[in-house]
Design a protein around this motif. Sequence first.
Motif, PDB file in Angstrom:
ATOM      1  N   ALA A 171       8.973  -2.411  -2.041  1.00  0.00           N
ATOM      2  CA  ALA A 171       8.090  -1.396  -2.608  1.00  0.00           C
ATOM      3  C   ALA A 171       8.387  -0.043  -1.982  1.00  0.00           C
ATOM      4  O   ALA A 171       8.953   0.032  -0.883  1.00  0.00           O
ATOM      5  N   ILE A 172       7.984   1.007  -2.684  1.00  0.00           N
ATOM      6  CA  ILE A 172       8.234   2.370  -2.240  1.00  0.00           C
ATOM      7  C   ILE A 172       7.041   3.238  -2.612  1.00  0.00           C
ATOM      8  O   ILE A 172       6.420   3.032  -3.660  1.00  0.00           O
ATOM      9  N   ASN A 173       6.710   4.185  -1.747  1.00  0.00           N
ATOM     10  CA  ASN A 173       5.587   5.048  -2.088  1.00  0.00           C
ATOM     11  C   ASN A 173       6.035   6.176  -3.005  1.00  0.00           C
ATOM     12  O   ASN A 173       7.239   6.360  -3.251  1.00  0.00           O
ATOM     13  N   TRP A 174       5.091   6.950  -3.501  1.00  0.00           N
ATOM     14  CA  TRP A 174       5.376   7.942  -4.535  1.00  0.00           C
ATOM     15  C   TRP A 174       6.394   8.976  -4.074  1.00  0.00           C
ATOM     16  O   TRP A 174       7.282   9.363  -4.835  1.00  0.00           O
ATOM     17  N   SER A 175       6.291   9.380  -2.792  1.00  0.00           N
ATOM     18  CA  SER A 175       7.205  10.410  -2.308  1.00  0.00           C
ATOM     19  C   SER A 175       8.593   9.876  -2.035  1.00  0.00           C
ATOM     20  O   SER A 175       9.543  10.638  -1.898  1.00  0.00           O
ATOM     21  N   GLY A 176       8.704   8.548  -1.922  1.00  0.00           N
ATOM     22  CA  GLY A 176       9.988   7.941  -1.609  1.00  0.00           C
ATOM     23  C   GLY A 176      10.290   7.867  -0.129  1.00  0.00           C
ATOM     24  O   GLY A 176      11.349   7.387   0.266  1.00  0.00           O
ATOM     25  N   HIS A 177       9.355   8.321   0.690  1.00  0.00           N
ATOM     26  CA  HIS A 177       9.600   8.389   2.134  1.00  0.00           C
ATOM     27  C   HIS A 177       9.201   7.115   2.868  1.00  0.00           C
ATOM     28  O   HIS A 177       9.509   6.970   4.055  1.00  0.00           O
ATOM     29  N   ASP A 178       8.513   6.219   2.199  1.00  0.00           N
ATOM     30  CA  ASP A 178       8.053   4.987   2.848  1.00  0.00           C
ATOM     31  C   ASP A 178       8.468   3.804   1.993  1.00  0.00           C
ATOM     32  O   ASP A 178       8.088   3.707   0.829  1.00  0.00           O
ATOM     33  N   THR A 179       9.255   2.917   2.562  1.00  0.00           N
ATOM     34  CA  THR A 179       9.691   1.721   1.850  1.00  0.00           C
ATOM     35  C   THR A 179       9.340   0.482   2.657  1.00  0.00           C
ATOM     36  O   THR A 179       9.125   0.552   3.873  1.00  0.00           O
ATOM     37  N   TYR A 180       9.297  -0.637   1.962  1.00  0.00           N
ATOM     38  CA  TYR A 180       8.933  -1.901   2.617  1.00  0.00           C
ATOM     39  C   TYR A 180       9.666  -3.021   1.911  1.00  0.00           C
ATOM     40  O   TYR A 180       9.694  -3.066   0.673  1.00  0.00           O
ATOM     41  N   TYR A 181      10.273  -3.918   2.686  1.00  0.00           N
ATOM     42  CA  TYR A 181      11.077  -5.002   2.129  1.00  0.00           C
ATOM     43  C   TYR A 181      10.633  -6.348   2.682  1.00  0.00           C
ATOM     44  O   TYR A 181      10.192  -6.443   3.838  1.00  0.00           O
ATOM     45  N   SER A 182      10.816  -7.385   1.895  1.00  0.00           N
ATOM     46  CA  SER A 182      10.642  -8.725   2.423  1.00  0.00           C
ATOM     47  C   SER A 182      11.818  -9.046   3.328  1.00  0.00           C
ATOM     48  O   SER A 182      12.913  -8.492   3.170  1.00  0.00           O
ATOM     49  N   ASP A 183      11.612  -9.926   4.268  1.00  0.00           N
ATOM     50  CA  ASP A 183      12.676 -10.286   5.198  1.00  0.00           C
ATOM     51  C   ASP A 183      13.872 -10.892   4.474  1.00  0.00           C
ATOM     52  O   ASP A 183      15.014 -10.747   4.914  1.00  0.00           O
ATOM     53  N   SER A 184      13.630 -11.559   3.360  1.00  0.00           N
ATOM     54  CA  SER A 184      14.706 -12.268   2.657  1.00  0.00           C
ATOM     55  C   SER A 184      15.703 -11.315   1.995  1.00  0.00           C
ATOM     56  O   SER A 184      16.820 -11.723   1.674  1.00  0.00           O
TER      57      SER A 184
END
Length: 122
Positions: free
Chosen positions: A50-63
């Motif tokens: 997932a990514i926030n609107w500004s594109g500055h914060d992302t998050y990934y599953s470990d897989s």
Amino acid sequence: QVQLVESGGGLVEAGGSLRLSCVGSGRSFSGYSMGWFRQAPGKEREFVAAINWSGHDTYYSDSVKGRFTISNAKDTVDLQMNNLKPEDTAVYHCAAASWGPHLMGDIAPKYWGQGTQVTVSS
């Protein structure tokens, strides 16, 4: 009518790459986080990235961390998938939520796309 429409799925050999795209319409997604989930046959839906609107914060599953990269532009979100593995085979769904990307895996997003099939052969 709010819609999220995915494209870019297909069949690829293990080790290959695919790029998924998702376009939102029917409302502005300003301030929204956008992300990707996947569901393989017989398995529960799984958060991918997932990514926030500004594109500055992302998050990934470990897989997928280190192999997939999420990016966005106005009302769109892409997922670059490299070094694909057979276990990445699934229907990939785009989603949008008004909370941050780190919560998208815990709280079901409000908006969903219909999905695009990704198949990785061994």
